[in-house]
Design a protein around this motif. Sequence first.
Motif, PDB file in Angstrom:
ATOM      1  N   VAL A 299      11.214   7.583   8.255  1.00 36.71           N
ATOM      2  CA  VAL A 299      10.115   8.055   8.153  1.00 36.71           C
ATOM      3  C   VAL A 299       9.904   7.114   6.666  1.00 36.71           C
ATOM      4  CG1 VAL A 299       8.253   9.253   6.512  1.00 36.71           C
ATOM      5  CG2 VAL A 299      10.135  10.417   8.339  1.00 36.71           C
ATOM      6  N   THR A 300       9.220   5.926   7.509  1.00 37.06           N
ATOM      7  CA  THR A 300       7.759   5.138   6.448  1.00 37.06           C
ATOM      8  C   THR A 300       6.790   5.441   5.603  1.00 37.06           C
ATOM      9  OG1 THR A 300       9.456   3.230   8.516  1.00 37.06           O
ATOM     10  CG2 THR A 300       7.258   2.336   6.646  1.00 37.06           C
ATOM     11  N   GLY A 301       6.647   5.532   4.659  1.00 41.28           N
ATOM     12  CA  GLY A 301       5.653   5.162   3.975  1.00 41.28           C
ATOM     13  C   GLY A 301       4.842   4.943   2.849  1.00 41.28           C
ATOM     14  N   ARG A 302       3.240   4.869   2.577  1.00 39.27           N
ATOM     15  CA  ARG A 302       2.980   3.897   1.662  1.00 39.27           C
ATOM     16  C   ARG A 302       2.555   4.448   0.475  1.00 39.27           C
ATOM     17  NH1 ARG A 302      -1.794  -0.995   4.206  1.00 39.27           N
ATOM     18  NH2 ARG A 302      -0.830  -2.610   2.250  1.00 39.27           N
ATOM     19  N   VAL A 303       2.829   3.837  -0.657  1.00 41.21           N
ATOM     20  CA  VAL A 303       3.013   4.094  -2.622  1.00 41.21           C
ATOM     21  C   VAL A 303       1.793   4.424  -2.595  1.00 41.21           C
ATOM     22  CG1 VAL A 303       3.572   4.149  -4.614  1.00 41.21           C
ATOM     23  CG2 VAL A 303       5.200   3.328  -2.687  1.00 41.21           C
ATOM     24  N   ALA A 304       0.516   6.062  -2.871  1.00 42.47           N
ATOM     25  CA  ALA A 304      -0.473   5.681  -2.938  1.00 42.47           C
ATOM     26  C   ALA A 304      -0.743   5.989  -4.869  1.00 42.47           C
ATOM     27  CB  ALA A 304      -1.198   7.617  -2.520  1.00 42.47           C
ATOM     28  N   LEU A 305       0.733   6.914  -4.993  1.00 39.55           N
ATOM     29  CA  LEU A 305       0.840   6.971  -6.525  1.00 39.55           C
ATOM     30  C   LEU A 305       2.258   6.925  -7.076  1.00 39.55           C
ATOM     31  CD1 LEU A 305      -1.069  10.027  -6.901  1.00 39.55           C
ATOM     32  CD2 LEU A 305      -2.537   7.992  -7.359  1.00 39.55           C
ATOM     33  N   SER A 306       2.379   6.092  -8.409  1.00 34.49           N
ATOM     34  CA  SER A 306       3.933   6.387  -8.735  1.00 34.49           C
ATOM     35  C   SER A 306       3.444   6.113 -10.489  1.00 34.49           C
ATOM     36  CB  SER A 306       4.541   4.692  -7.902  1.00 34.49           C
ATOM     37  OG  SER A 306       4.325   3.651  -8.525  1.00 34.49           O
ATOM     38  N   GLY A 307       4.691   5.906 -10.967  1.00 37.23           N
ATOM     39  CA  GLY A 307       4.552   6.051 -12.621  1.00 37.23           C
ATOM     40  C   GLY A 307       6.532   6.449 -12.508  1.00 37.23           C
ATOM     41  N   GLY A 308       6.449   6.544 -13.944  1.00 35.16           N
ATOM     42  CA  GLY A 308       7.828   6.684 -14.371  1.00 35.16           C
ATOM     43  C   GLY A 308       8.925   5.268 -15.387  1.00 35.16           C
ATOM     44  N   PRO A 309       9.685   5.337 -15.801  1.00 36.53           N
ATOM     45  CA  PRO A 309      10.286   4.925 -16.095  1.00 36.53           C
ATOM     46  C   PRO A 309      11.390   3.925 -15.302  1.00 36.53           C
ATOM     47  CG  PRO A 309      11.631   6.548 -16.521  1.00 36.53           C
ATOM     48  CD  PRO A 309      10.639   7.060 -16.226  1.00 36.53           C
ATOM     49  N   ARG A 310      10.920   3.981 -14.501  1.00 36.27           N
ATOM     50  CA  ARG A 310      11.833   3.400 -12.576  1.00 36.27           C
ATOM     51  C   ARG A 310      11.033   2.982 -11.783  1.00 36.27           C
ATOM     52  NH1 ARG A 310      17.406   6.183 -11.639  1.00 36.27           N
ATOM     53  NH2 ARG A 310      17.988   7.323 -13.321  1.00 36.27           N
ATOM     54  N   LYS A 311       9.564   3.095 -12.419  1.00 31.95           N
ATOM     55  CA  LYS A 311       9.047   2.966 -11.064  1.00 31.95           C
ATOM     56  C   LYS A 311       8.935   0.915 -11.237  1.00 31.95           C
ATOM     57  CE  LYS A 311       3.439   1.468 -10.777  1.00 31.95           C
ATOM     58  NZ  LYS A 311       2.796   1.699 -10.622  1.00 31.95           N
ATOM     59  N   THR A 312       9.423   0.388 -11.933  1.00 31.64           N
ATOM     60  CA  THR A 312       9.614  -1.203 -11.927  1.00 31.64           C
ATOM     61  C   THR A 312      10.721  -1.621 -11.185  1.00 31.64           C
ATOM     62  OG1 THR A 312       7.909  -1.573 -13.372  1.00 31.64           O
ATOM     63  CG2 THR A 312       9.257  -3.657 -13.259  1.00 31.64           C
ATOM     64  N   THR A 313      11.886  -0.813 -11.407  1.00 32.75           N
ATOM     65  CA  THR A 313      13.120  -0.975 -11.017  1.00 32.75           C
ATOM     66  C   THR A 313      12.928  -0.659  -9.500  1.00 32.75           C
ATOM     67  OG1 THR A 313      14.331  -0.578 -13.093  1.00 32.75           O
ATOM     68  CG2 THR A 313      15.681  -0.578 -10.922  1.00 32.75           C
ATOM     69  N   ASN A 314      12.266  -0.301  -8.858  1.00 34.83           N
ATOM     70  CA  ASN A 314      12.237   0.823  -7.421  1.00 34.83           C
ATOM     71  C   ASN A 314      11.304  -0.484  -6.997  1.00 34.83           C
ATOM     72  OD1 ASN A 314      14.335   2.480  -7.796  1.00 34.83           O
ATOM     73  ND2 ASN A 314      13.501   4.233  -7.896  1.00 34.83           N
ATOM     74  N   ASN A 315      10.418  -0.752  -7.472  1.00 35.29           N
ATOM     75  CA  ASN A 315       9.044  -1.641  -7.252  1.00 35.29           C
ATOM     76  C   ASN A 315       8.481  -0.888  -5.986  1.00 35.29           C
ATOM     77  OD1 ASN A 315       8.279  -4.298  -6.352  1.00 35.29           O
ATOM     78  ND2 ASN A 315       8.858  -4.039  -3.767  1.00 35.29           N
ATOM     79  N   TRP A 316       8.063   0.111  -7.322  1.00 34.42           N
ATOM     80  CA  TRP A 316       7.022   1.297  -6.309  1.00 34.42           C
ATOM     81  C   TRP A 316       5.714   1.321  -6.705  1.00 34.42           C
ATOM     82  CZ3 TRP A 316      10.540   5.792  -7.277  1.00 34.42           C
ATOM     83  CH2 TRP A 316      11.688   6.415  -5.715  1.00 34.42           C
ATOM     84  N   ASN A 317       5.388   0.235  -6.357  1.00 31.65           N
ATOM     85  CA  ASN A 317       3.825   0.035  -7.090  1.00 31.65           C
ATOM     86  C   ASN A 317       3.193   0.522  -5.306  1.00 31.65           C
ATOM     87  OD1 ASN A 317       4.663  -1.432  -8.938  1.00 31.65           O
ATOM     88  ND2 ASN A 317       5.237  -2.761  -7.773  1.00 31.65           N
ATOM     89  N   LYS A 318       1.395   0.662  -6.018  1.00 28.96           N
ATOM     90  CA  LYS A 318       0.535   1.149  -5.497  1.00 28.96           C
ATOM     91  C   LYS A 318       0.223  -0.225  -4.154  1.00 28.96           C
ATOM     92  CE  LYS A 318      -4.287   2.494  -4.691  1.00 28.96           C
ATOM     93  NZ  LYS A 318      -5.429   2.703  -5.207  1.00 28.96           N
ATOM     94  N   GLY A 319       0.508   0.337  -2.889  1.00 28.97           N
ATOM     95  CA  GLY A 319       0.551  -0.067  -1.964  1.00 28.97           C
ATOM     96  C   GLY A 319       1.833  -1.017  -1.305  1.00 28.97           C
ATOM     97  N   THR A 320       2.788  -0.967  -1.498  1.00 28.91           N
ATOM     98  CA  THR A 320       4.060  -1.204  -1.460  1.00 28.91           C
ATOM     99  C   THR A 320       4.597  -0.054  -0.244  1.00 28.91           C
ATOM    100  OG1 THR A 320       5.509  -0.109  -3.011  1.00 28.91           O
ATOM    101  CG2 THR A 320       4.779  -2.039  -3.020  1.00 28.91           C
ATOM    102  N   PHE A 321       6.269  -0.082   0.968  1.00 32.69           N
ATOM    103  CA  PHE A 321       6.437   0.852   1.666  1.00 32.69           C
ATOM    104  C   PHE A 321       7.419   1.209   1.226  1.00 32.69           C
ATOM    105  CE2 PHE A 321       2.876  -1.931   3.468  1.00 32.69           C
ATOM    106  CZ  PHE A 321       2.478  -0.917   4.696  1.00 32.69           C
ATOM    107  N   ILE A 322       7.968   2.564   1.811  1.00 32.99           N
ATOM    108  CA  ILE A 322       9.190   2.652   1.208  1.00 32.99           C
ATOM    109  C   ILE A 322       9.213   3.988   2.568  1.00 32.99           C
ATOM    110  CG2 ILE A 322      10.573   4.957   0.563  1.00 32.99           C
ATOM    111  CD1 ILE A 322       8.464   4.067  -2.053  1.00 32.99           C
ATOM    112  N   VAL A 323      10.938   3.139   2.831  1.00 29.14           N
ATOM    113  CA  VAL A 323      11.794   3.823   3.700  1.00 29.14           C
ATOM    114  C   VAL A 323      12.972   5.312   3.405  1.00 29.14           C
ATOM    115  CG1 VAL A 323      13.473   3.531   5.867  1.00 29.14           C
ATOM    116  CG2 VAL A 323      11.859   1.744   5.426  1.00 29.14           C
ATOM    117  N   ILE A 324      11.884   6.261   4.166  1.00 30.65           N
ATOM    118  CA  ILE A 324      13.320   7.372   3.453  1.00 30.65           C
ATOM    119  C   ILE A 324      13.732   7.301   5.008  1.00 30.65           C
ATOM    120  CG2 ILE A 324      12.898   9.885   2.689  1.00 30.65           C
ATOM    121  CD1 ILE A 324      10.934   9.024   1.653  1.00 30.65           C
ATOM    122  N   GLY A 325      15.483   7.969   4.705  1.00 31.19           N
ATOM    123  CA  GLY A 325      16.052   8.178   5.843  1.00 31.19           C
ATOM    124  C   GLY A 325      16.872   9.777   5.992  1.00 31.19           C
TER     125      GLY A 325
END
Length: 173
Positions: free
Chosen positions: A96-122
Amino acid sequence: MRKALTVAACAAAFLMAAPATAGHAADTTPSPSSASPYDAVIGTGTLGQFGTPTAYLGATGTRIGDLGAYTITYPDGTYAIGSITCVAVESNVAYVTGRVALSGGPRKTTNNWNKGTFIVIGVEDNGNGGATEAPDRLNFSKGLATDPGCAPNLLARPDFQIVKGNYWVRDGG
């Protein structure tokens, strides 16, 4: 906070996968009991490592496109919430590929979970979590600047066993 994120993700998934309006065909959302010919993945799973993240998924392919939402949360307050852009299922494995709409927390930068980036979930579905069945598996990628497309992705190959939860994967193939 975690409960609010869970409720938000579930609400988004159900709203996005709600029955079609009059302008579209009515049978577009499969469920575990449905005979619909579309790919789908639904469920929750928590890993026992990497900070024990939990991934909530509700995604389905339809005649009008791929619909759904996801939430990934960590006990430390890190989260990513987004909408589904792609569902690809082969047998019992879903990507499943999804586009980040909201993110936060101490691992946000490490995970590059910024608004508009894409995450793949297997996700690998190995049954209903019974004592004699292998546990389901899960993995997810860091945030990607560009859409990785709709296919199996080595960045999120479901290699890690979940310790709590269950996923249901349907190959509409």
